[in-house]
Design an enzyme around this catalytic site. Structure first.
Site, PDB file in Angstrom:
ATOM      1  N   HIS A  97       0.825  -1.217   0.000  1.00  0.00           N
ATOM      2  CA  HIS A  97       0.000   0.000   0.000  1.00  0.00           C
ATOM      3  C   HIS A  97       0.858   1.265   0.000  1.00  0.00           C
ATOM      4  O   HIS A  97       0.430   2.320  -0.427  1.00  0.00           O
ATOM      5  CB  HIS A  97      -0.889   0.059   1.243  1.00  0.00           C
ATOM      6  CG  HIS A  97      -1.696  -1.171   1.450  1.00  0.00           C
ATOM      7  ND1 HIS A  97      -2.682  -1.571   0.583  1.00  0.00           N
ATOM      8  CD2 HIS A  97      -1.660  -2.110   2.435  1.00  0.00           C
ATOM      9  CE1 HIS A  97      -3.227  -2.698   1.024  1.00  0.00           C
ATOM     10  NE2 HIS A  97      -2.616  -3.046   2.137  1.00  0.00           N
ATOM     11  N   HIS A 112       5.148   6.704   6.860  1.00  0.00           N
ATOM     12  CA  HIS A 112       4.899   6.230   5.494  1.00  0.00           C
ATOM     13  C   HIS A 112       4.458   7.418   4.636  1.00  0.00           C
ATOM     14  O   HIS A 112       4.255   8.519   5.163  1.00  0.00           O
ATOM     15  CB  HIS A 112       3.820   5.136   5.500  1.00  0.00           C
ATOM     16  CG  HIS A 112       2.518   5.626   6.040  1.00  0.00           C
ATOM     17  ND1 HIS A 112       2.168   5.504   7.365  1.00  0.00           N
ATOM     18  CD2 HIS A 112       1.490   6.287   5.455  1.00  0.00           C
ATOM     19  CE1 HIS A 112       0.977   6.049   7.559  1.00  0.00           C
ATOM     20  NE2 HIS A 112       0.544   6.542   6.412  1.00  0.00           N
ATOM     21  N   HIS A 164       2.083   8.960   1.112  1.00  0.00           N
ATOM     22  CA  HIS A 164       0.997   8.824   0.135  1.00  0.00           C
ATOM     23  C   HIS A 164       1.391   9.699  -1.050  1.00  0.00           C
ATOM     24  O   HIS A 164       1.882  10.809  -0.859  1.00  0.00           O
ATOM     25  CB  HIS A 164      -0.319   9.324   0.734  1.00  0.00           C
ATOM     26  CG  HIS A 164      -0.754   8.548   1.937  1.00  0.00           C
ATOM     27  ND1 HIS A 164      -1.586   7.458   1.875  1.00  0.00           N
ATOM     28  CD2 HIS A 164      -0.441   8.700   3.251  1.00  0.00           C
ATOM     29  CE1 HIS A 164      -1.799   6.974   3.086  1.00  0.00           C
ATOM     30  NE2 HIS A 164      -1.110   7.715   3.952  1.00  0.00           N
ATOM     31  N   GLU A 168      -3.202  13.231   0.791  1.00  0.00           N
ATOM     32  CA  GLU A 168      -4.503  12.779   1.298  1.00  0.00           C
ATOM     33  C   GLU A 168      -5.353  13.974   1.720  1.00  0.00           C
ATOM     34  O   GLU A 168      -6.475  14.142   1.287  1.00  0.00           O
ATOM     35  CB  GLU A 168      -4.288  11.822   2.477  1.00  0.00           C
ATOM     36  CG  GLU A 168      -3.650  10.517   2.040  1.00  0.00           C
ATOM     37  CD  GLU A 168      -4.231   9.322   2.749  1.00  0.00           C
ATOM     38  OE1 GLU A 168      -3.985   9.216   3.964  1.00  0.00           O
ATOM     39  OE2 GLU A 168      -4.930   8.514   2.104  1.00  0.00           O
ATOM     40  N   HIS A 208       3.169  10.810   6.646  1.00  0.00           N
ATOM     41  CA  HIS A 208       2.484  10.586   7.928  1.00  0.00           C
ATOM     42  C   HIS A 208       3.445   9.921   8.907  1.00  0.00           C
ATOM     43  O   HIS A 208       3.993   8.863   8.597  1.00  0.00           O
ATOM     44  CB  HIS A 208       1.270   9.665   7.734  1.00  0.00           C
ATOM     45  CG  HIS A 208       0.152  10.319   6.983  1.00  0.00           C
ATOM     46  ND1 HIS A 208      -0.847   9.602   6.358  1.00  0.00           N
ATOM     47  CD2 HIS A 208      -0.128  11.636   6.779  1.00  0.00           C
ATOM     48  CE1 HIS A 208      -1.703  10.450   5.798  1.00  0.00           C
ATOM     49  NE2 HIS A 208      -1.279  11.695   6.017  1.00  0.00           N
ATOM     50  N   THR A 258      -6.463   6.460   7.620  1.00  0.00           N
ATOM     51  CA  THR A 258      -6.981   6.688   6.260  1.00  0.00           C
ATOM     52  C   THR A 258      -6.994   5.396   5.448  1.00  0.00           C
ATOM     53  O   THR A 258      -7.234   5.422   4.236  1.00  0.00           O
ATOM     54  CB  THR A 258      -6.168   7.767   5.517  1.00  0.00           C
ATOM     55  OG1 THR A 258      -4.829   7.277   5.341  1.00  0.00           O
ATOM     56  CG2 THR A 258      -6.149   9.077   6.278  1.00  0.00           C
TER      57      THR A 258
END
Ligand SMILES: [Zn+2]
Length: 378
Positions: free
Chosen positions: A106, A132, A134, A144, A157, A238
């Site tokens: 992910h 991590h 996004h 996000e 994050h 999330t």
């Protein structure tokens, strides 16, 4: 004489008029940039993210009323003087302390030792667990959270859990269990050496489940220098299971990485289907009456605000580093114009004195203004 005075007055008016004119044209330019529609992530999406509208079928918290991410409308935030600067402790790690970097299908995920902690800016202390990212795709940005509808290129994050609970697992189901520090990433002209510490190893973890040990470094360097200005709201994870346990901190200052680095982030990893791991962000969730606090007064930085829903991803620099750059530029502009006006005025006086000294009696040269007034009224 009266004509000279008029000329100086005109000069002053023109000079003083300039800052206003400049700021107006800046605003116009800003408006123009803002009217571009936001680009959506139209590229490849990870299967779990393709499936994101059905998460709530398997995870009931995903249809809760305190979900993340959200759009932060700056005009609706509430300034809270109680929100102190975020303080971090233990974030600077020696190179001989190895950390596990993993592709979990992910995202790219860095495990953090529990010696890292948030010691200020929250009512309680929180221990770090992992960080991590996004990101989007080559076709669009992938943060996000959004600010006034503007989606940034990427978002980091850093996940922590409340020290009053024994473990992350126990904390993640509590309303005050988790604290996540979030910062936006944008593209700038230079490589960011701290992000390079992670990006250097992306090729080694291309496939889902692969991991690599990386040398420790100053983890705080992945976050903005300014930890005073941020937004705070209560939300959720999330990703499934979407537990509503997160006290979010979204920093106002953004991080810059180069275009090449962003490309590396976007194109290096693959998901469990062997497809590019891209656009791994969840859609904006409804606020359901939640309030978003700000540790600063966003209205003060009006020149950098974007109207809701009209922000442009084509001009990411608009939001760079912080909201204060426009203010700084204006201050310098005003300073320079003031100096020019003062100089022009001094030159005028000097010229008049010379003229009077040549043409008039010494006594008259000392009373230029009186003389001018006399002539005017005459
Ligand atoms: Zn995340």
């Amino acid at each position: 004489m009266s004509r000279s005075v008029l000329r100086v007055c005109l000069l002053l008016l023109v000079a003083l008029g300039r800052p206003g004119a400049a700021s107006e044209s800046d605003q116009d330019q800003g408006e123009e940039e803002r009217t571009h529609p936001p680009r959506k992530g139209l590229g490849h999406t990870h299967w779990s993210y393709e499936d994101r509208n059905r998460w709530s079928e398997d995870y009931q918290d995903c249809r809760g009323t305190m979900q993340s991410p959200i759009n932060i409308n700056m005009a609706s935030t509430i300034f809270s003087p109680h929100l102190r600067a975020i303080q971090l402790s233990g974030y600077s790690l020696p190179a001989n302390e190895r950390l596990k970097l993993r592709n979990n299908g992910h995202t790219v995920f860095l495990e953090l030792p529990q010696s890292l902690a948030i010691t200020g800016g929250y009512a309680q202390q929180y221990r770090a667990v992992q960080l991590h990212l996004h990101w989007g795709a080559t076709t669009g940005p992938g943060s996000e959270h959004t600010i006034n509808g503007h989606r940034f290129a990427a978002e980091i994050h850093v996940v922590h859990y409340n020290t009053k609970y024994d473990s992350f697992k126990e904390a993640m189901v509590q309303p005050d269990g988790l604290a996540v520090l979030a910062a936006f990433l944008e593209m700038g002209p230079r490589d960011n050496p701290y992000y390079q510490e992670l990006l250097d190893h992306m090729q080694q973890i291309q496939r889902d489940g692969e991991e690599v040990w990386v040398p420790g470094f100053n983890i705080a360097s992945l976050l903005p220098v300014n930890l005073k200005y941020y937004y705070r709201y209560n939300g959720s994870l999330t990703t499934p299971p979407c537990y509503q346990a997160v006290r979010w901190t979204v920093f106002n200052q953004t991080m810059m990485i180069s275009r090449d680095q962003m490309l590396k982030l976007i194109t290096s990893l693959r998901n469990d289907d062997g497809k590019p791991l891209q656009s791994n962000y969840r859609q904006i969730q409804s606020l359901h009456g939640r309030r978003v606090l700000a540790s600063f007064q966003p209205t003060f930085f009006a020149p950098k605000q974007l109207p809701a829903g009209t922000a442009s991803s084509a001009a990411p620099e608009e939001h760079s580093s912080s909201s204060f750059q426009a203010g700084d530029v204006l201050a310098v502009l005003f300073g320079v114009l003031f100096a020019i006006t003062a100089l022009a005025f001094l030159l005028y006086i000097h010229k008049q004195r010379n003229q009077n000294a040549r043409l008039d009696s010494p006594i008259k040269s000392k009373v230029i203004y009186t003389a001018a007034t006399t002539e005017n009224t005459a």
